[in-house]
Design an enzyme around this catalytic site. Structure first.
Site: not given
Ligand code: B4P
Length: 181
Positions: A13, A87, A126, A128, A139
């Site tokens: 995302k 979410r 990644r 993190r 998750r």
């Molecule tokens: P990202 O792009 O970082 O993935 P994301 O979906 O944004 O991550 P996430 O859901 O964990 O994060 P969030 O901050 O929302 O890609 C992941 C990895 O894959 C990266 O290393 C990237 O380089 C790689 N990648 C991307 N595209 C690729 C491709 N095509 N091929 C290969 N590799 C690829 O959430 C973090 C936490 O915050 C949650 O668990 C929760 O605790 C909290 N949170 C956030 N929003 C919330 C909400 N609305 N309600 C409640 N809790 C919340």
């Protein structure tokens, strides 16, 4: 135009959002980034969120909706890309209400579809703070239980566009552009 990008943790995302905000001139609202900024700043909210996030659980709907409401009201009529929010169904209902109060609504929901095996590999690579194996497993479970119902929620509103999230970042972005025009 308000866009929601929906997908399991690690589905890409944040990666796709960085590209979309440029072309479509959207304000990037990532609740994950906002929470990480609170942790970094050592605020009370950040302290409360830190252990919840490390365990891979969701921060409470009240905290998230409060944070988003402040931001939306400050942004006025700016078009927004909502990344990682909503979410839960309660968050989606809250967002609809916040926007309706401003005579606005969500226009498109992009669902990034990626198999869980691939996601686990991406997150382990990644590395993190919240990307431990236990947290990732939790998750994905939380996603299936609490976030996946949003697929039906937005399908019922005729706003859902499913995008294959496997392939290179540019290939996936190409598919996203076919939806947004
Ligand atoms: P990202 O792009 O970082 O993935 P994301 O979906 O944004 O991550 P996430 O859901 O964990 O994060 P969030 O901050 O929302 O890609 C992941 C990895 O894959 C990266 O290393 C990237 O380089 C790689 N990648 C991307 N595209 C690729 C491709 N095509 N091929 C290969 N590799 C690829 O959430 C973090 C936490 O915050 C949650 O668990 C929760 O605790 C909290 N949170 C956030 N929003 C919330 C909400 N609305 N309600 C409640 N809790 C919340």
């Amino acid at each position: 135009m308000h866009v929601v990008i929906l997908g399991a943790p690690g589905s890409g995302k944040g990666t796709q959002s960085a590209k979309m905000i440029e072309k479509y001139n959207l304000h990037h609202l990532s609740t994950g980034d906002m929470l990480r900024a609170e942790i970094e700043a050592g605020s009370e909210l950040g302290l409360a969120a830190k252990s919840i996030m490390e365990q891979g659980n969701l921060v409470s709907d009240d905290i998230i909706l409060g944070m988003v409401a402040n931001k939306i009201n400050a942004l006025g009529s700016t078009a927004v890309l909502f990344d990682g929010f909503p979410r839960t169904v309660a968050q989606a209902e809250g967002l609809d209400k916040l926007l309706a109060d401003l005579d606005q609504s969500v226009s498109h929901v992009i669902q990034l579809d990626v198999p869980f095996d691939e996601i686990t590999e991406r997150m382990l690579a990644r590395g993190r703070a919240d990307d431990s194996e236990d947290s990732i497993r939790n998750r994905l479970q939380v996603f299936s239980n609490q976030t996946a119902p949003l697929i039906d929620y937005y399908e019922a509103q005729d706003k859902l566009f499913k995008v294959d999230g496997l392939g290179s970042v540019d290939e996936i972005y190409q598919r996203v552009q076919e939806v947004l025009g």
